[in-house]
Design a protein around this motif. Structure first.
Motif, mmCIF file in Angstrom:
data_model
loop_
_atom_site.group_PDB
_atom_site.id
_atom_site.type_symbol
_atom_site.label_atom_id
_atom_site.label_comp_id
_atom_site.label_asym_id
_atom_site.label_seq_id
_atom_site.Cartn_x
_atom_site.Cartn_y
_atom_site.Cartn_z
ATOM 1 N N THR A 32 -48.613 -33.957 30.081
ATOM 2 C CA THR A 32 -48.747 -34.348 28.682
ATOM 3 C C THR A 32 -48.321 -33.221 27.747
ATOM 4 O O THR A 32 -47.674 -33.468 26.727
ATOM 5 C CB THR A 32 -50.195 -34.770 28.383
ATOM 6 N N GLU A 33 -48.645 -31.985 28.097
ATOM 7 C CA GLU A 33 -48.236 -30.845 27.272
ATOM 8 C C GLU A 33 -46.717 -30.676 27.281
ATOM 9 O O GLU A 33 -46.114 -30.389 26.248
ATOM 10 C CB GLU A 33 -48.918 -29.559 27.739
ATOM 11 N N ILE A 34 -46.090 -30.860 28.439
ATOM 12 C CA ILE A 34 -44.624 -30.786 28.503
ATOM 13 C C ILE A 34 -44.007 -31.917 27.684
ATOM 14 O O ILE A 34 -43.018 -31.717 26.969
ATOM 15 C CB ILE A 34 -44.145 -30.816 29.969
ATOM 16 N N ALA A 35 -44.602 -33.105 27.763
ATOM 17 C CA ALA A 35 -44.126 -34.231 26.950
ATOM 18 C C ALA A 35 -44.275 -33.919 25.469
ATOM 19 O O ALA A 35 -43.406 -34.272 24.668
ATOM 20 C CB ALA A 35 -44.890 -35.499 27.309
ATOM 21 N N ASN A 36 -45.354 -33.243 25.089
ATOM 22 C CA ASN A 36 -45.533 -32.843 23.688
ATOM 23 C C ASN A 36 -44.425 -31.907 23.227
ATOM 24 O O ASN A 36 -43.889 -32.063 22.126
ATOM 25 C CB ASN A 36 -46.889 -32.162 23.498
ATOM 26 N N VAL A 37 -44.080 -30.932 24.048
ATOM 27 C CA VAL A 37 -43.020 -29.995 23.682
ATOM 28 C C VAL A 37 -41.705 -30.739 23.479
ATOM 29 O O VAL A 37 -41.000 -30.533 22.475
ATOM 30 C CB VAL A 37 -42.873 -28.894 24.763
ATOM 31 N N VAL A 38 -41.377 -31.628 24.405
ATOM 32 C CA VAL A 38 -40.113 -32.371 24.312
ATOM 33 C C VAL A 38 -40.122 -33.298 23.098
ATOM 34 O O VAL A 38 -39.160 -33.347 22.325
ATOM 35 C CB VAL A 38 -39.858 -33.163 25.613
ATOM 36 N N MET A 39 -41.212 -34.032 22.898
ATOM 37 C CA MET A 39 -41.256 -35.006 21.796
ATOM 38 C C MET A 39 -41.275 -34.332 20.432
ATOM 39 O O MET A 39 -40.601 -34.789 19.501
ATOM 40 C CB MET A 39 -42.459 -35.936 21.952
ATOM 41 N N PHE A 40 -42.037 -33.262 20.274
ATOM 42 C CA PHE A 40 -42.057 -32.594 18.969
ATOM 43 C C PHE A 40 -40.741 -31.883 18.687
ATOM 44 O O PHE A 40 -40.305 -31.796 17.539
ATOM 45 C CB PHE A 40 -43.246 -31.646 18.858
ATOM 46 N N GLY A 41 -40.078 -31.388 19.731
ATOM 47 C CA GLY A 41 -38.730 -30.853 19.538
ATOM 48 C C GLY A 41 -37.754 -31.936 19.109
ATOM 49 O O GLY A 41 -36.915 -31.721 18.231
ATOM 50 N N THR A 42 -37.888 -33.114 19.698
ATOM 51 C CA THR A 42 -37.038 -34.241 19.320
ATOM 52 C C THR A 42 -37.312 -34.690 17.893
ATOM 53 O O THR A 42 -36.389 -34.943 17.119
ATOM 54 C CB THR A 42 -37.266 -35.417 20.290
ATOM 55 N N ILE A 43 -38.591 -34.779 17.525
ATOM 56 C CA ILE A 43 -38.942 -35.194 16.160
ATOM 57 C C ILE A 43 -38.433 -34.180 15.145
ATOM 58 O O ILE A 43 -37.899 -34.548 14.091
ATOM 59 C CB ILE A 43 -40.468 -35.394 16.048
ATOM 60 N N CYS A 44 -38.549 -32.902 15.465
ATOM 61 C CA CYS A 44 -38.045 -31.855 14.578
ATOM 62 C C CYS A 44 -36.528 -31.960 14.436
ATOM 63 O O CYS A 44 -35.987 -31.846 13.336
ATOM 64 C CB CYS A 44 -38.456 -30.487 15.117
ATOM 65 N N ALA A 45 -35.830 -32.192 15.547
ATOM 66 C CA ALA A 45 -34.378 -32.338 15.505
ATOM 67 C C ALA A 45 -33.968 -33.574 14.715
ATOM 68 O O ALA A 45 -33.005 -33.529 13.944
ATOM 69 C CB ALA A 45 -33.813 -32.400 16.919
ATOM 70 N N ILE A 46 -34.693 -34.675 14.881
ATOM 71 C CA ILE A 46 -34.389 -35.886 14.114
ATOM 72 C C ILE A 46 -34.559 -35.615 12.625
ATOM 73 O O ILE A 46 -33.728 -36.019 11.805
ATOM 74 C CB ILE A 46 -35.287 -37.053 14.552
ATOM 75 N N TYR A 47 -35.616 -34.902 12.272
ATOM 76 C CA TYR A 47 -35.869 -34.628 10.861
ATOM 77 C C TYR A 47 -34.762 -33.767 10.260
ATOM 78 O O TYR A 47 -34.219 -34.083 9.213
ATOM 79 C CB TYR A 47 -37.230 -33.951 10.681
ATOM 80 N N PHE A 48 -34.404 -32.675 10.953
ATOM 81 C CA PHE A 48 -33.408 -31.775 10.387
ATOM 82 C C PHE A 48 -32.002 -32.338 10.457
ATOM 83 O O PHE A 48 -31.224 -32.169 9.522
ATOM 84 C CB PHE A 48 -33.479 -30.405 11.054
ATOM 85 N N LEU A 49 -31.650 -33.022 11.546
ATOM 86 C CA LEU A 49 -30.329 -33.646 11.613
ATOM 87 C C LEU A 49 -30.227 -34.810 10.647
ATOM 88 O O LEU A 49 -29.186 -35.042 10.057
ATOM 89 C CB LEU A 49 -30.027 -34.093 13.037
ATOM 90 N N GLY A 50 -31.310 -35.555 10.487
ATOM 91 C CA GLY A 50 -31.310 -36.658 9.531
ATOM 92 C C GLY A 50 -31.194 -36.178 8.109
ATOM 93 O O GLY A 50 -30.630 -36.853 7.249
ATOM 94 N N GLN A 51 -31.695 -34.980 7.846
ATOM 95 C CA GLN A 51 -31.643 -34.437 6.494
ATOM 96 C C GLN A 51 -30.261 -33.891 6.168
ATOM 97 O O GLN A 51 -29.804 -33.985 5.038
ATOM 98 C CB GLN A 51 -32.677 -33.331 6.358
ATOM 99 N N TYR A 52 -29.564 -33.338 7.154
ATOM 100 C CA TYR A 52 -28.325 -32.647 6.852
ATOM 101 C C TYR A 52 -27.064 -33.336 7.343
ATOM 102 O O TYR A 52 -26.061 -33.329 6.676
ATOM 103 C CB TYR A 52 -28.360 -31.234 7.445
#
Length: 160
Positions: A101-121
């Motif tokens: 679950t912790e590894i899944a958290n790292v992957v998912m929050f990295g993905t959400i962060c990437a979606i936010y920044f790529l979606g913004q720029y």
């Protein structure tokens, strides 16, 4: 073409994170669905920054609204990492399930962060919706598969 590659990469990263989370719940050695509550944190984490973005047009400078949104977002992320740890500490889930679950958290929050920044720029908001729909469809398929094969009369065929 770069936008399509970004969508494919983000979809695969989201699918990988959700797969790790489902494996942390559904493997016969774990057999406990408590870590699945982490999904609520995945849904809630982009909301404070999305709300703050509506109140300020440029996200470059600092303001009280952005600082509060970052503080709330940090609290949500820390809570998502703390939930499986607390569940493992009190004995509700096993340590292996906590690690997945912790590894899944790292992957998912990295993905959400990437979606936010790529979606913004770089890419449009529709890409975020497409990535979200692809991950939802995949998660629904995995969930229905494990629900079908994890009945009491077929317990030994849980993953086959």
């Amino acid at each position: 073409m770069a936008g399509v590659r970004a969508v494919v990469f983000l979809s695969l990263a989201g699918v990988l994170g959700l797969t790790l989370l489902v494996l942390g719940c559904a493997l016969p050695m774990f057999g406990n669905w408590w870590p699945m509550f982490v999904i609520s944190f995945y849904i809630v984490v982009p909301l404070p920054l999305m709300i703050a973005k509506h109140f300020q047009e440029d996200m470059d400078g600092t303001s009280a609204c952005i600082e509060l949104a970052l503080f709330i977002t940090t609290g949500i992320v820390v809570s998502a990492f703390a939930l499986p740890t607390v569940l493992a500490h009190c004995g509700a889930i096993k340590a292996g399930s906590c690690v997945l679950t912790e590894i899944a958290n790292v992957v998912m929050f990295g993905t959400i962060c990437a979606i936010y920044f790529l979606g913004q720029y770089k890419i449009h908001g529709t890409v975020v919706v497409l990535v979200w729909m692809a991950n939802t469809i995949f998660f629904g398929a995995i969930f229905s598969y494990f629900r079908t094969f994890n009945r009491e009369e077929m317990h030994e065929l849980a993953l086959w």
